[in-house]
Write an enzyme that holds these catalytic residues in place. Structure first.
Site, short mmCIF file in Angstrom:
data_model
loop_
_atom_site.label_atom_id
_atom_site.label_comp_id
_atom_site.label_asym_id
_atom_site.label_seq_id
_atom_site.Cartn_x
_atom_site.Cartn_y
_atom_site.Cartn_z
N ASP A 1 29.37 11.30 -32.58
CA ASP A 1 28.97 12.00 -33.96
C ASP A 1 29.66 11.36 -35.01
OD1 ASP A 1 28.21 13.39 -36.17
OD2 ASP A 1 28.57 15.37 -35.15
N CYS B 123 22.52 8.99 -40.37
CA CYS B 123 22.68 9.61 -38.92
C CYS B 123 21.91 8.89 -37.88
CB CYS B 123 22.76 11.10 -38.83
SG CYS B 123 21.37 11.88 -39.25
N HIS C 215 20.93 16.51 -38.42
CA HIS C 215 21.91 15.41 -38.11
C HIS C 215 21.75 15.05 -36.96
CE1 HIS C 215 25.53 13.17 -38.45
NE2 HIS C 215 26.04 13.51 -37.34
N GLN D 188 30.32 7.47 -40.07
CA GLN D 188 29.11 7.33 -41.06
C GLN D 188 29.58 7.29 -42.48
OE1 GLN D 188 25.88 9.92 -40.23
NE2 GLN D 188 25.34 10.08 -42.09
#
Length: 205
Positions: free
Chosen positions: A157, A96, A142, A90
């Site tokens: 992630d 996110c 998140h 990211q």
């Protein structure tokens, strides 16, 4: 005005299946292929209510000192991961939710048919061979994604340096396996209440 990549911020994508469906359908995921739906709880009875087959699971959680500590610890360990896992870092603040959805769809492109020439179709074709990029800071909650690739459950992630394997899984047990991993994360942050789980389910064709 700071135009550097790390200064760019997107509006956070709401943790709402209707909002996410409109977002994905607008970018090229046909409505009759897959949809996002709420997971109302992590016990077996509530998991049974989720439409099957489940393609991926999204988890929204609060960023806490404990979760940050764990992320830094995980990033310090060199990880080997399957090259077939679609993973991106990211680089834009608040992105996110979008990254979570892109991870979800990117790891099930063999299961669903994207509209030819649509944004998502072009995006995955053009980024398939790219390396993940560096990440930036985010808001106080998140999104991450859980997907099954080659018999392994992966946590994807965008704020971490690589996918995290959570051990063996299969398309039929993905929801239960992700629920176990999510329960473990919730137990590490007992004071937080701000959790949300959304499944992306394939529609019966």
């Amino acid at each position: 005005m700071d135009e550097s990549p790390s200064a760019k911020r997107w509006l956070p994508l709401e943790a709402n299946p209707d909002v996410m469906n409109q977002f994905l359908w607008g970018l090229g995921l046909p409505e009759d292929e897959a949809e996002c739906c709420d997971v109302y709880g992590l016990d077996e009875e509530l998991l049974e209510m989720v439409p099957r087959p489940v393609l991926a699971v999204l988890f929204l959680y609060p960023i806490t000192p404990q979760s940050e500590e764990e992320r830094i610890l995980q990033d310090s360990v060199k990880k080997e991961h399957n090259d077939r896992v679609y993973f991106m870092k990211q680089t834009v603040g608040n992105a996110c939710g979008t990254i979570g959805l892109l991870h979800a769809v990117g790891n099930v492109t063999s299961e669903i048919k994207l509209l030819e020439g649509s944004f998502l179709d072009r995006f995955y074709k053009s980024t398939a061979a790219m390396d993940p990029l560096e990440a930036s800071e985010n808001v106080d909650t998140h999104f991450i994604c859980f997907a099954c690739v080659d018999g392994q459950l992966y946590e994807l992630d965008g704020r971490k340096s690589a996918p995290i394997s959570h051990g063996p899984s299969s398309p039929s047990s993905l929801l239960q396996d992700a629920a176990k991993a999510i329960q473990g994360m919730i137990q590490k942050n007992p004071d937080s209440m701000n959790f949300n789980v959304i499944a992306i389910s394939k529609k019966a064709g």
